[in-house]
Design a protein around this motif. Sequence first.
Motif, PDB file in Angstrom:
ATOM      1  N   ALA B  68       0.842  -1.199   0.000  1.00  0.00           N
ATOM      2  CA  ALA B  68       0.000   0.000   0.000  1.00  0.00           C
ATOM      3  C   ALA B  68       0.878   1.250   0.000  1.00  0.00           C
ATOM      4  N   LYS B  69       2.024   1.190   0.697  1.00  0.00           N
ATOM      5  CA  LYS B  69       2.916   2.363   0.752  1.00  0.00           C
ATOM      6  C   LYS B  69       3.472   2.706  -0.627  1.00  0.00           C
ATOM      7  N   LEU B  70       3.737   1.698  -1.438  1.00  0.00           N
ATOM      8  CA  LEU B  70       4.259   1.964  -2.785  1.00  0.00           C
ATOM      9  C   LEU B  70       3.218   2.685  -3.635  1.00  0.00           C
ATOM     10  N   ILE B  71       1.950   2.317  -3.488  1.00  0.00           N
ATOM     11  CA  ILE B  71       0.900   3.031  -4.230  1.00  0.00           C
ATOM     12  C   ILE B  71       0.769   4.462  -3.693  1.00  0.00           C
ATOM     13  N   GLU B  72       0.883   4.630  -2.389  1.00  0.00           N
ATOM     14  CA  GLU B  72       0.851   5.984  -1.824  1.00  0.00           C
ATOM     15  C   GLU B  72       2.010   6.825  -2.363  1.00  0.00           C
ATOM     16  N   LEU B  73       3.194   6.209  -2.497  1.00  0.00           N
ATOM     17  CA  LEU B  73       4.341   6.944  -3.052  1.00  0.00           C
ATOM     18  C   LEU B  73       4.095   7.327  -4.501  1.00  0.00           C
ATOM     19  N   LEU B  74       3.485   6.406  -5.265  1.00  0.00           N
ATOM     20  CA  LEU B  74       3.128   6.722  -6.653  1.00  0.00           C
ATOM     21  C   LEU B  74       2.238   7.961  -6.702  1.00  0.00           C
ATOM     22  N   LEU B  75       1.184   7.971  -5.875  1.00  0.00           N
ATOM     23  CA  LEU B  75       0.252   9.098  -5.865  1.00  0.00           C
ATOM     24  C   LEU B  75       0.940  10.375  -5.386  1.00  0.00           C
ATOM     25  N   ALA B  76       1.732  10.264  -4.312  1.00  0.00           N
ATOM     26  CA  ALA B  76       2.362  11.459  -3.730  1.00  0.00           C
ATOM     27  C   ALA B  76       3.412  12.033  -4.667  1.00  0.00           C
ATOM     28  N   ALA B  77       4.239  11.170  -5.256  1.00  0.00           N
ATOM     29  CA  ALA B  77       5.334  11.662  -6.110  1.00  0.00           C
ATOM     30  C   ALA B  77       4.775  12.332  -7.357  1.00  0.00           C
ATOM     31  N   GLN B  78       3.815  11.683  -8.012  1.00  0.00           N
ATOM     32  CA  GLN B  78       3.273  12.268  -9.248  1.00  0.00           C
ATOM     33  C   GLN B  78       2.532  13.565  -8.954  1.00  0.00           C
ATOM     34  N   THR B  79       1.892  13.649  -7.798  1.00  0.00           N
ATOM     35  CA  THR B  79       1.192  14.882  -7.439  1.00  0.00           C
ATOM     36  C   THR B  79       2.184  15.999  -7.130  1.00  0.00           C
ATOM     37  N   ALA B  80       3.278  15.676  -6.417  1.00  0.00           N
ATOM     38  CA  ALA B  80       4.297  16.693  -6.093  1.00  0.00           C
ATOM     39  C   ALA B  80       4.830  17.342  -7.373  1.00  0.00           C
ATOM     40  N   ARG B  81       4.967  16.527  -8.421  1.00  0.00           N
ATOM     41  CA  ARG B  81       5.496  17.056  -9.699  1.00  0.00           C
ATOM     42  C   ARG B  81       4.580  18.117 -10.293  1.00  0.00           C
ATOM     43  N   THR B  82       3.291  18.066  -9.948  1.00  0.00           N
ATOM     44  CA  THR B  82       2.354  19.054 -10.501  1.00  0.00           C
ATOM     45  C   THR B  82       2.273  20.304  -9.621  1.00  0.00           C
ATOM     46  N   LEU B  83       2.970  20.294  -8.484  1.00  0.00           N
ATOM     47  CA  LEU B  83       2.840  21.393  -7.513  1.00  0.00           C
ATOM     48  C   LEU B  83       4.127  22.207  -7.384  1.00  0.00           C
TER      49      LEU B  83
END
Lengths: 303, 303
Positions: B68-83
């Motif tokens: 589950a943490k790897l999916i959270e990292l996927l979501l967090a990392a890709q979102t950070a790139r847009t911010l």
Amino acid sequence: MHTAPLMKSVLLHFDDDLDPATQLARAANLTPRQVERHRFPDGEIKLRLPGTLPAHVVILRSLNDPNAKLIELLLAAQTARTLGTTYLTLVAPYLAYMRQDIAFRPGEAVSQRIVGQFLAGLFDAVITVDPHLHRVTSLHEAVPIKQAIVLSGAPLLSDWIAARRQHPMFIGPDEESAQWIAMAANRHGFDHAVCRKVRHGDRAVEVTLPDVTVRGRCTVLIDDVASTGHSVARAAELLLAAGAASVDVAVTHALFSGDALQVMQDAGIGEVWSTDCIAHASNVVSMTGTIAEALARLEQNLT
Amino acid sequence: MHTAPLMKSVLLHFDDDLDPATQLARAANLTPRQVERHRFPDGEIKLRLPGTLPAHVVILRSLNDPNAKLIELLLAAQTARTLGTTYLTLVAPYLAYMRQDIAFRPGEAVSQRIVGQFLAGLFDAVITVDPHLHRVTSLHEAVPIKQAIVLSGAPLLSDWIAARRQHPMFIGPDEESAQWIAMAANRHGFDHAVCRKVRHGDRAVEVTLPDVTVRGRCTVLIDDVASTGHSVARAAELLLAAGAASVDVAVTHALFSGDALQVMQDAGIGEVWSTDCIAHASNVVSMTGTIAEALARLEQNLT
């Protein structure tokens, strides 16, 4: 003269999908092969695929409770690519993370796009049933992949209901589902309408009935997905209070969590019907034939 | 004359890492910001990051129980790139999936490479402690990323033991750890040796003691990671049977699952010491300072 036969496409599946995989493989003329899976005590998983694979491989995985399954798909898809597979199709009767399609507040992860792009990076084609797309018009926008194929459970659910209820009225629990409800109802010329819904939390919803006469009618609350059951339960209470003769529930995706069935029963709901996209006690309609036809069309275009 | 100050780098963390994140942010002069996380009843998660982020963002996430943490990292990392983030660093004191580094049988997923490439696609740098690398010589082979930085818990564990045991002998539970044990022992000139281990299953291991005299010695079983505790328990029984005065355990990663502590206690093990790479009751050594120094070196190279 002998010619080497083309290796039949393989359907990869996991141990908990043995029955639906066996059915789909038979209907779609695929060779079913189970992915060996070992879960280590520390929560890591180890996967083993067949040592060689044909050019076209289909992976069957319905993505309810998705997080661990998405990591398994990452491992399985990347491994298949090293074993001879050049075209990889995901059959995900239920596709996860399709509801968070915009950042409702700044900083929110738009998980539909992120998970969609993640899957598009792993697969060449995805086949799914009634994905929860509202603000995007095509699955391809959410999953930017060569082939993004959308099937619907609405026709078969409508047929199921037509055989069991007299002149039913289809009611959608929210306006978002209006088009989908209309499609399901029009197949048999049934009346249809949608409620208005305001959501205050996972389990706190406010529902307003549509302006139609339900007194004495067999009503069926029909939707693509139901989770906690609170929305349909609230709508059912209002329908019964307004004099409906009966309220049943039909959904493509029985994502029911926790006490959802009890919540619906307590609200006076009669039957709960669903397709087998997510395995659940309420499954009555099989999507196997519909998915097999889509796979046959896809394979035809590959050769 | 005013000059706009450069926005300080941000350390993103999750609610269950509040304490280590606060410590690391203070030591590394980062602004700590918690990722808002909501878990839906159906198992999907929703993340919200701060609405704007600086150019360099660090995400702290130890990857025990990783899926589950790897999916959270996927979501967090890709979102950070847009911010606004242009350089994204993962601090994963424990890095998951590093042990499956080859296909032992045809068809096995080489999860080290697959998860490594997945992380490399999300981040620009990764900082970790004692990753379990055996058949690859550098972390960069497993995680092909701009900066793959490996730290070690061995020096601080060695110092901790030196302050508490007289002339201890460091014993590694298997030959794979020989080099690492030697490094830990040589720091204080301690004797060291490694056992031979044959694994028959997650909890079934066969251990042979090294050919050294342990009678009357304070022995310490030391390793990068321990999971079920069965390997060290078996080694401890043999050491005590051979006359060792005491057996303690020191590990970088206290990945202890289920009844591991009980298993070790039953085997006659005295103390169990670990670093705080994975939060556990046995944590005695903090890696915060070591990680903060690595982050400072990394930031220096960025400007």
